[in-house]
Design a protein around this motif. Sequence first.
Motif: not given
Lengths: 601, 341
Positions: A314-321, A379-399
């Motif tokens: 839900k947080a991703l839906v509201d904040k990232v999307w 753990l490493r979390l691999l994402g696509h550089a420059g993709t909005n979802l990956d860049e933003q969501a990775s911060k939430y997921v990390t926390s």
Amino acid sequence: MLVRRRLAGAGAVVALVAVASPWVAGSAQAQGEKVLRAGVTQELDSLNPFITITRVGTDLTRLTYEYLTTYDPKDYKPVPGLAEKWETSADKLTWTFTIRSGVKWSDGRPVTAGDAAFTFSTMMSNKDAATANGNFVQGWDSVTAPDDRTLVIRTKQPRSTMLALDVPIVPKHVWEKVTDFKAEPPLPLVGSGPFLVQDYKAAQFIKLTANRDYWRGAPKIDGLDFVYYKNVDAEVQALKKGDIDLMSRLVPAQYDALKGDPNVRLNTGAGRRLNEILINPGATSADDRPIGDGNPALKDVRLRKAIALSIDSKALVDKVWGGYAQEAAGYIPPGFSEFHWPEKQKFDPAAANRMLDEAGYAKGADGVRADLQGKPLRLRLLGHAGTNLDEQASKYVTSWLKDIGIAVEPQMVADQKVNDATTGANFDLAFSGWSANPDPDYVLSLQTCGARPNADGKGATPDSFLCDPEYDRLYTEQLQETDRGKRVELVKKMQQVLADRATLVLLGYDNPLEAYRADRWAPFQTQPVDGGVIMNQQGYWGYYSAERGRSTDAAASASAGGDGGNTGLIIGVVVAGVVVVGGVVLLVGRSRRRGAADERE
Amino acid sequence: MTDFLAPVEESIAEAPPPSRGGGVVRYLLAKVGGAVMSVLMVVVLGFFLFRVMPGDPVSIMTRGRPVSGAQLAELRGRLGFDKPLLVQFWDYLVGLVHGDFGQSYAFNAPAGQIIGERLGPTVLLSGTAAVLAAALGLWLGAKTGWHRNGPLDRGSSGVALVFWSIPPWWLGVVLLMVAGGVFPTGGMQSPDSPSAFFPHAVDVAHHMVLPVLTLVLALYGQYQLVMRASLVEEMNADYLTTARAKGLRDELVRKRHALPNALLPTATLVFLHLGMVVSGAITVEAVYSWPGLGQLTAEALAAKDLPLLQGIFIVLVIAVVVMNLFADLLLRVLDPRVRAS
């Protein structure tokens, strides 16, 4: 002197262009043709229906060629296309399709079962012709056309996907002369769909004209242009100005900014895409040998489940999307409501912490748990550089993962690198996603043992490296289950199994954001009808429904459109005037000074 | 520089005419040979460079598509990836000798043909912009340098610096927002562009206005500043005093004596930039959806389309090398000191 002469020349060119500009701008409308212009951002790979694999290319084949069946705009259920009815034998191995009579190719020849048989058997015998859609004819025994209206397909095993054959049926009399099935076909294409490709300029535009003899009835417009924009900001400007009528792929900020525009109507609906984070479960290759460098601790399903529990969709839906997405539930996106498993994914960090405590993952002084071998859980979390979802969501997921005692190191790299790492299982956690089709078979197959690559990480398109006997058994059953109701149940059960194995955790399903000129166009047919999309449908409904008119809620303020056009014209004229005057002044000044200089020399 | 320039000029004027024939040929051969060597090295580099890049072209091509293992293997074989690297390299060299860059993976057409289609628009856009920017920059540079610290100098040098520091794509987006209502928002022609030559040319010119303006604004500053600086350096030269002493008007002193000398460093700069014309407008092409090589490069990189990338790389390098060669040759014509050495 040379420099000044050049400058004067340049001034003259600019003046000429500016003078001509209102005239050029008016030419599109002046012809009185009803043409829908849609913006596209992806370049076309090929116009050859056997070869094209891009989204644009498959959209074009859907418009140009009719398929045996198509998908209902209401709910994506298979409905008659070229085939008006069909039946299966008792052993479920023989499918007999009855081809609609009276359908014509655009060159006037009738469409027959022979065309369909030719298309499929060519794909079965010619590797080039199998490039784009070869997977649909795998496991087939034979294709025959006993008469002009009967097509008989025999398969080796029962196949539930026979009404979801996304294969464009091509005219035999044109393609039987073709020797190289990789080559580009000559224009205009001979087709049977609602629109026909007339002209194509790479990276500029694709022009289609309406097929007046289309069997469902001629489209209500004369033509359809796809115009390339490499930049969505420019595309939005083009929509506001009226250079294009319809566009997709807006980002939430652009979408919200268009809300105040009286000429523009916005549309958002259920998309086809599922977004996920893969959790490497100790990947193995097709011959069951370990591959990749995933953290071995992730082989423990309890740890994977705890990670899944800590993700707040839900947080991703509201904040990232920005709210333009739907919360994570089953693996099949909610737009395909028939197959979608609606139970929402749980977010419960407290339960996750309890699970890890009970499983023996003890927290160290720094708040990071140790795995069962005593090593800190990093753990490493691999994402696509420059993709909005990956860049933003990775911060939430990390926390979020920090909250349950797991240290995460996000690594945002180029798409190709993510692709290499995920197909070779060289990751712990990785962002991924797929676009599902109305028939769920393909995305479901990604999670089977058979989707695993060879030892080099090649030869397949793996996703989460799940290899689970129960899931595979259900997969085979659903593929052979021709009773739709029973198949739906099996598919839902598979989604439960997937959630239970936790080799992937869903993040949500983003909604495509679309906009069109409400002052010129009546509302379009969306797919699905409730909360669906106009562009990128599984079918031609959106473009086929295009009709001049006004979309009701915008009609009141739509008169502003005319004023906008006049303003542009006035500005154009004023600019032209200024430039012309400037040019004249420059030329006069130049000749005067030149004259003076000549006198003195 | 000013101190020794005049004596050099004198010595050239007084020296016996050099044995031109042999010197020129040797000079030409040396320069052309160097250029050919550079291109050959790039041919080799281009092949291996792009293969070191991450990403498997086959899996990029088929990403998100329902494909079976057999289809993947078939695709790999068709693109020649199942062959040893050296065999692939040999095939590539043999193809190049026949003028064949290979078949593009992403566009299902010969890479050479695709590059050819995109080269024209890029040269049209960047070439026009480069010529205009050079003309504007040199003209302003000459004006401001001559009237150093005047109001025009202070104003326009400041403006030039500002435009020079603004990222071109950002400038492009701003111009698009401001003027997108009058000029087209993208592309090189409208889909219903008239087919007759003159109306079509007007349509293309209309589409060119904003991207050319963006590029000119982004580029002219450097020419202005270099021209200004080199003119300022000439300002106190003795030969200018001589010219004035002969009674020439100030404007003639500037045009006949100061400018030709000040143009030398700028001419080199202009030619170096002309070489970059082919590759130079990637970001502006992206903003205005210009169907040029810059766009194609981005597409080819995203798809890891090796034949296309290699082809683009070679074409870009040849453009730079050829223009450098021209600059070398032109400098020899323009500058007697180069001839003398």
